[in-house]
Write a protein that holds these residues in place. Sequence first.
Motif, PDB file in Angstrom:
ATOM      1  N   VAL A  64      29.018  21.545 -25.785  1.00  0.00           N
ATOM      2  CA  VAL A  64      28.791  21.462 -24.332  1.00  0.00           C
ATOM      3  C   VAL A  64      28.817  20.016 -23.860  1.00  0.00           C
ATOM      4  O   VAL A  64      29.476  19.670 -22.870  1.00  0.00           O
ATOM      5  CB  VAL A  64      27.445  22.130 -23.975  1.00  0.00           C
ATOM      6  N   TRP A  65      28.108  19.147 -24.594  1.00  0.00           N
ATOM      7  CA  TRP A  65      27.976  17.743 -24.166  1.00  0.00           C
ATOM      8  C   TRP A  65      29.314  17.005 -24.244  1.00  0.00           C
ATOM      9  O   TRP A  65      29.567  16.105 -23.435  1.00  0.00           O
ATOM     10  CB  TRP A  65      26.919  17.049 -25.015  1.00  0.00           C
TER      11      TRP A  65
ATOM     12  N   LEU B 104      32.170  17.948 -23.325  1.00  0.00           N
ATOM     13  CA  LEU B 104      32.930  18.144 -22.087  1.00  0.00           C
ATOM     14  C   LEU B 104      32.224  17.557 -20.872  1.00  0.00           C
ATOM     15  O   LEU B 104      32.829  17.431 -19.799  1.00  0.00           O
ATOM     16  CB  LEU B 104      33.188  19.638 -21.886  1.00  0.00           C
ATOM     17  N   MET B 105      30.951  17.185 -21.033  1.00  0.00           N
ATOM     18  CA  MET B 105      30.193  16.574 -19.944  1.00  0.00           C
ATOM     19  C   MET B 105      30.171  15.047 -20.022  1.00  0.00           C
ATOM     20  O   MET B 105      30.029  14.361 -19.005  1.00  0.00           O
ATOM     21  CB  MET B 105      28.746  17.089 -19.971  1.00  0.00           C
TER      22      MET B 105
ATOM     23  N   PRO C  32      33.005  12.681 -17.948  1.00  0.00           N
ATOM     24  CA  PRO C  32      32.821  12.736 -16.495  1.00  0.00           C
ATOM     25  C   PRO C  32      31.561  12.004 -16.037  1.00  0.00           C
ATOM     26  O   PRO C  32      31.557  11.370 -14.977  1.00  0.00           O
ATOM     27  CB  PRO C  32      32.730  14.246 -16.220  1.00  0.00           C
ATOM     28  N   ILE C  33      30.494  12.080 -16.838  1.00  0.00           N
ATOM     29  CA  ILE C  33      29.272  11.340 -16.497  1.00  0.00           C
ATOM     30  C   ILE C  33      29.515   9.844 -16.623  1.00  0.00           C
ATOM     31  O   ILE C  33      29.159   9.055 -15.734  1.00  0.00           O
ATOM     32  CB  ILE C  33      28.106  11.783 -17.407  1.00  0.00           C
TER      33      ILE C  33
END
Length: 446
Positions: free
Chosen positions: A335-336, A338-339, A342-343
């Motif tokens: 999950v992280w 793919l995050m 962008p962050i």
Amino acid sequence: MSTLSPSPAGAPAAERPTMRRVAVASCVGTTIEYYDFFIYGTAAALVFPTVFFPALGSTAGTVASFATFAVAFVARPVGAVLFGHYGDRLGRKRTLVTTLLLMGFATVAIGLLPTAAAIGVLAPIALVVLRFLQGLAVGGEWAGANLLTAEYAPAGRRGFYAVFPQLGPAFAFALSSATFLVSDAVLGTADEAFLTYGWRIPFLASALMVIVGLYIRISIEETPAFREEQARAARAGDTGSRSLPFVDVMRKQPAEIALSAGLMSVLFGFFYMGTAYLTAYGTNPDGAGLERSFVLTTGVIAAGALAVTTLLGGIWSDKVGRRPVIITSGVAALVWSLMLFPILDTGTPLAFAAGVVVTLSIFGLAFGPVGAYLPELFETRFRYTGAGAGYNLGGVIGGAVPPLLAPGLTASYGSIAVGVMLALLAVVSIASTAALAGRTRMDATA
């Protein structure tokens, strides 16, 4: 089949100081080894593109610098086989003394290495050779240090005690970042001074740490499991006729090596993306463009979070099992991944700090139980070789490839491509961990 015969959970009080001494020795040793290993990563991000690859320009110089960084990951499986052989034949303790000396020599030599401006192309060539020696040393270090604790510890607390060598990378990353931070603070904004001699200080300082580490390592005894295996081999009369440990483990447990490598792939990917690559990204004007001091301070904070999650992961694995904890970390990594970018692409200091801290925390959650889990997969007579080979092959997949591909992927497809690469590694890790069910060879919480 050889199995571990650890001291019982209710060991006599006289045995407890021995276990504490082994835990401290393994932690101090891995901290020193990984400090030497990681200051290279920090220098590869901050210094080496300018000092050793000045003719290539900023982007190509960074790629070349991380290519030398990746050399160590190619060397690590070789070191695992080489030192695993001696660790399985001659003992864990003597082999670990050798790896510490080799790492100390290579690291100090890097600190004394002339730049490309002084000796031309010989400088990067020598850098590659010394980095290869670092890779050999750390390739032989991990399995031996973890066997010290895993083979001494009682089964019900093996996850806890095996955390101590696993804390070494967290402490080492903190020390590496802090040492560069102090050098940066002392030299102020004098980039020329930092690039000329300031970066050398962390490498030369490792000589003192190696002396301390040698003293501590020499003071411990060989593990009970290895002594028991030596006695068994002597009774059987096969001490001189046994085949090579690497041949044995590849013939009898090749699946465990391959699956261990798959398990470790996303862990290495997260650790080295969270340290070396993000250090470069944070200081690069084309990346986050943050102050060097802020990036290094963030590294110290993230190392603290890594230490906490590593400890919690190991303790948790004694209660619920190794595999559930590792798989939980793998899902979080998926999950992280793919995050993360962008962050980071928001460009704020807070986003960068959160990216480094969360990335290393997810890594730490799985890294804690791995110290007990990989040794539990292999028979005693080739445990050093098997655990080391699986661990370090994972380093090639997850530690060498992502930092090397990341700059090109970012330039061609944007930073999200790096996240997708990490997500794929997470899928490989989850599948590999699931496939290892029922394969433990020691009394364990699997």
